[in-house]
Motif scaffolding. Structure first.
Motif, PDB file in Angstrom:
ATOM      1  N   GLN A  53       0.839  -1.190   0.000  1.00  0.00           N
ATOM      2  CA  GLN A  53       0.000   0.000   0.000  1.00  0.00           C
ATOM      3  C   GLN A  53       0.872   1.238   0.000  1.00  0.00           C
ATOM      4  O   GLN A  53       1.913   1.271   0.626  1.00  0.00           O
ATOM      5  CB  GLN A  53      -0.859  -0.044   1.256  1.00  0.00           C
ATOM      6  CG  GLN A  53      -1.493   1.248   1.638  1.00  0.00           C
ATOM      7  CD  GLN A  53      -2.141   1.154   3.000  1.00  0.00           C
ATOM      8  OE1 GLN A  53      -2.586   0.106   3.405  1.00  0.00           O
ATOM      9  NE2 GLN A  53      -2.178   2.269   3.693  1.00  0.00           N
ATOM     10  N   TRP A 104      -2.041  -0.757  -3.941  1.00  0.00           N
ATOM     11  CA  TRP A 104      -3.116   0.098  -3.444  1.00  0.00           C
ATOM     12  C   TRP A 104      -2.561   1.462  -3.097  1.00  0.00           C
ATOM     13  O   TRP A 104      -1.607   1.574  -2.330  1.00  0.00           O
ATOM     14  CB  TRP A 104      -3.700  -0.545  -2.207  1.00  0.00           C
ATOM     15  CG  TRP A 104      -5.014  -0.032  -1.713  1.00  0.00           C
ATOM     16  CD1 TRP A 104      -5.902   0.778  -2.356  1.00  0.00           C
ATOM     17  CD2 TRP A 104      -5.603  -0.335  -0.441  1.00  0.00           C
ATOM     18  NE1 TRP A 104      -6.999   1.005  -1.567  1.00  0.00           N
ATOM     19  CE2 TRP A 104      -6.844   0.326  -0.381  1.00  0.00           C
ATOM     20  CE3 TRP A 104      -5.203  -1.097   0.639  1.00  0.00           C
ATOM     21  CZ2 TRP A 104      -7.680   0.248   0.721  1.00  0.00           C
ATOM     22  CZ3 TRP A 104      -6.040  -1.181   1.725  1.00  0.00           C
ATOM     23  CH2 TRP A 104      -7.264  -0.520   1.765  1.00  0.00           C
ATOM     24  N   ALA A 105      -3.154   2.509  -3.628  1.00  0.00           N
ATOM     25  CA  ALA A 105      -2.777   3.877  -3.286  1.00  0.00           C
ATOM     26  C   ALA A 105      -3.948   4.532  -2.569  1.00  0.00           C
ATOM     27  O   ALA A 105      -5.060   4.577  -3.100  1.00  0.00           O
ATOM     28  CB  ALA A 105      -2.416   4.673  -4.536  1.00  0.00           C
ATOM     29  N   ARG A 121      -4.116   9.409  -9.355  1.00  0.00           N
ATOM     30  CA  ARG A 121      -5.201   8.568  -9.874  1.00  0.00           C
ATOM     31  C   ARG A 121      -4.901   8.076 -11.280  1.00  0.00           C
ATOM     32  O   ARG A 121      -5.053   6.896 -11.600  1.00  0.00           O
ATOM     33  CB  ARG A 121      -6.522   9.336  -9.867  1.00  0.00           C
ATOM     34  CG  ARG A 121      -7.693   8.425 -10.244  1.00  0.00           C
ATOM     35  CD  ARG A 121      -8.795   9.100 -10.994  1.00  0.00           C
ATOM     36  NE  ARG A 121      -8.331   9.873 -12.134  1.00  0.00           N
ATOM     37  CZ  ARG A 121      -9.081  10.768 -12.733  1.00  0.00           C
ATOM     38  NH1 ARG A 121     -10.295  11.037 -12.287  1.00  0.00           N
ATOM     39  NH2 ARG A 121      -8.625  11.433 -13.775  1.00  0.00           N
ATOM     40  N   GLN A 143      -1.989   7.739 -12.755  1.00  0.00           N
ATOM     41  CA  GLN A 143      -0.882   6.778 -12.725  1.00  0.00           C
ATOM     42  C   GLN A 143      -1.391   5.417 -12.244  1.00  0.00           C
ATOM     43  O   GLN A 143      -1.009   4.383 -12.784  1.00  0.00           O
ATOM     44  CB  GLN A 143       0.235   7.277 -11.803  1.00  0.00           C
ATOM     45  CG  GLN A 143       1.488   6.423 -11.849  1.00  0.00           C
ATOM     46  CD  GLN A 143       2.194   6.482 -13.185  1.00  0.00           C
ATOM     47  OE1 GLN A 143       2.369   7.553 -13.742  1.00  0.00           O
ATOM     48  NE2 GLN A 143       2.585   5.343 -13.703  1.00  0.00           N
ATOM     49  N   CYS A 144      -2.275   5.410 -11.255  1.00  0.00           N
ATOM     50  CA  CYS A 144      -2.851   4.157 -10.771  1.00  0.00           C
ATOM     51  C   CYS A 144      -3.644   3.458 -11.873  1.00  0.00           C
ATOM     52  O   CYS A 144      -3.522   2.247 -12.070  1.00  0.00           O
ATOM     53  CB  CYS A 144      -3.742   4.408  -9.561  1.00  0.00           C
ATOM     54  SG  CYS A 144      -2.847   4.803  -8.058  1.00  0.00           S
ATOM     55  N   LYS A 145      -4.477   4.234 -12.588  1.00  0.00           N
ATOM     56  CA  LYS A 145      -5.257   3.651 -13.682  1.00  0.00           C
ATOM     57  C   LYS A 145      -4.333   3.053 -14.738  1.00  0.00           C
ATOM     58  O   LYS A 145      -4.566   1.959 -15.237  1.00  0.00           O
ATOM     59  CB  LYS A 145      -6.167   4.705 -14.297  1.00  0.00           C
ATOM     60  CG  LYS A 145      -7.365   5.063 -13.404  1.00  0.00           C
ATOM     61  CD  LYS A 145      -8.177   6.223 -13.948  1.00  0.00           C
ATOM     62  CE  LYS A 145      -9.022   5.816 -15.128  1.00  0.00           C
ATOM     63  NZ  LYS A 145      -9.928   6.898 -15.574  1.00  0.00           N
ATOM     64  N   ASP A 150      -1.295   1.920 -14.345  1.00  0.00           N
ATOM     65  CA  ASP A 150      -0.532   0.770 -13.853  1.00  0.00           C
ATOM     66  C   ASP A 150      -1.392  -0.337 -13.256  1.00  0.00           C
ATOM     67  O   ASP A 150      -0.862  -1.323 -12.758  1.00  0.00           O
ATOM     68  CB  ASP A 150       0.476   1.238 -12.795  1.00  0.00           C
ATOM     69  CG  ASP A 150       1.552   2.139 -13.379  1.00  0.00           C
ATOM     70  OD1 ASP A 150       1.754   2.114 -14.613  1.00  0.00           O
ATOM     71  OD2 ASP A 150       2.186   2.879 -12.603  1.00  0.00           O
ATOM     72  N   VAL A 171      -3.331  -0.171 -10.545  1.00  0.00           N
ATOM     73  CA  VAL A 171      -3.245  -0.109  -9.088  1.00  0.00           C
ATOM     74  C   VAL A 171      -4.569   0.401  -8.536  1.00  0.00           C
ATOM     75  O   VAL A 171      -5.132   1.367  -9.057  1.00  0.00           O
ATOM     76  CB  VAL A 171      -2.085   0.830  -8.656  1.00  0.00           C
ATOM     77  CG1 VAL A 171      -2.081   1.065  -7.163  1.00  0.00           C
ATOM     78  CG2 VAL A 171      -0.755   0.260  -9.121  1.00  0.00           C
ATOM     79  N   PHE A 213      -7.075   2.497  -6.473  1.00  0.00           N
ATOM     80  CA  PHE A 213      -6.994   3.891  -6.025  1.00  0.00           C
ATOM     81  C   PHE A 213      -8.137   4.180  -5.068  1.00  0.00           C
ATOM     82  O   PHE A 213      -9.305   3.953  -5.384  1.00  0.00           O
ATOM     83  CB  PHE A 213      -7.067   4.831  -7.235  1.00  0.00           C
ATOM     84  CG  PHE A 213      -7.035   6.289  -6.885  1.00  0.00           C
ATOM     85  CD1 PHE A 213      -5.842   6.919  -6.571  1.00  0.00           C
ATOM     86  CD2 PHE A 213      -8.197   7.043  -6.874  1.00  0.00           C
ATOM     87  CE1 PHE A 213      -5.804   8.272  -6.251  1.00  0.00           C
ATOM     88  CE2 PHE A 213      -8.176   8.400  -6.560  1.00  0.00           C
ATOM     89  CZ  PHE A 213      -6.975   9.009  -6.238  1.00  0.00           C
TER      90      PHE A 213
END
Length: 102
Positions: free
Chosen positions: A14, A32-33, A55, A57-59, A61, A63, A65
Motif C-alpha cells: 500500500q 493500493w494507493a 489517480r 498513474q494508478c489507472k 498501472d 493499481v 486507487f
C-alpha cells in the motif's frame, strides 16, 4: 498463495499519500494507493491536479486507487469526491488475504 520468490505468500503493498509526499518511488510493487489531504487546525490545502496525477498513474498501472478525503479543519470538511466520483477501489482479494496472513 506462494509467490515466485520462494515460499513466502504475496502481500498487498500500500502507498498512502498526503500533500507532503509528492511522489512515490519504490522497488516494491504497489497494489493500493490511498490518497488524501491533511486534516486538523494546521492542515495544508491539497491541489486537485496532484490527486488526479496519482489517480491517472494508478489507472495506467492497474493499481487500486482510494481517495480518502480532501482534508481541512475536520477530516470530512472537504468531502471525498474527486471529479464527482467517490474512489473506493481495493486491491484484489487474494492480495488482501495474503497481507492479513503475513
Amino acid at each position: 498463495m506462494p509467490s515466485s520468490h520462494g515460499s513466502r505468500p504475496q502481500t498487498a503493498h500500500q502507498a498512502s499519500a498526503s500533500p507532503t509526499a509528492r511522489s512515490h518511488s519504490s522497488q516494491a510493487t504497489i497494489h493500493w494507493a490511498i490518497v488524501g489531504g491533511e486534516s486538523g487546525p494546521h492542515a495544508r490545502p491539497m491541489e486537485e491536479a496532484w490527486a488526479l496525477e496519482i489517480r491517472n498513474q494508478c489507472k495506467k498501472d492497474g493499481v487500486a486507487f482510494f481517495f480518502k478525503q480532501w482534508g481541512g479543519i475536520r477530516p470530512k470538511s472537504g468531502g471525498r469526491t474527486l471529479r464527482g466520483k467517490e474512489w473506493n477501489e481495493y486491491p484484489p482479494a487474494e492480495k488482501r488475504l495474503a497481507a492479513s496472513a503475513a
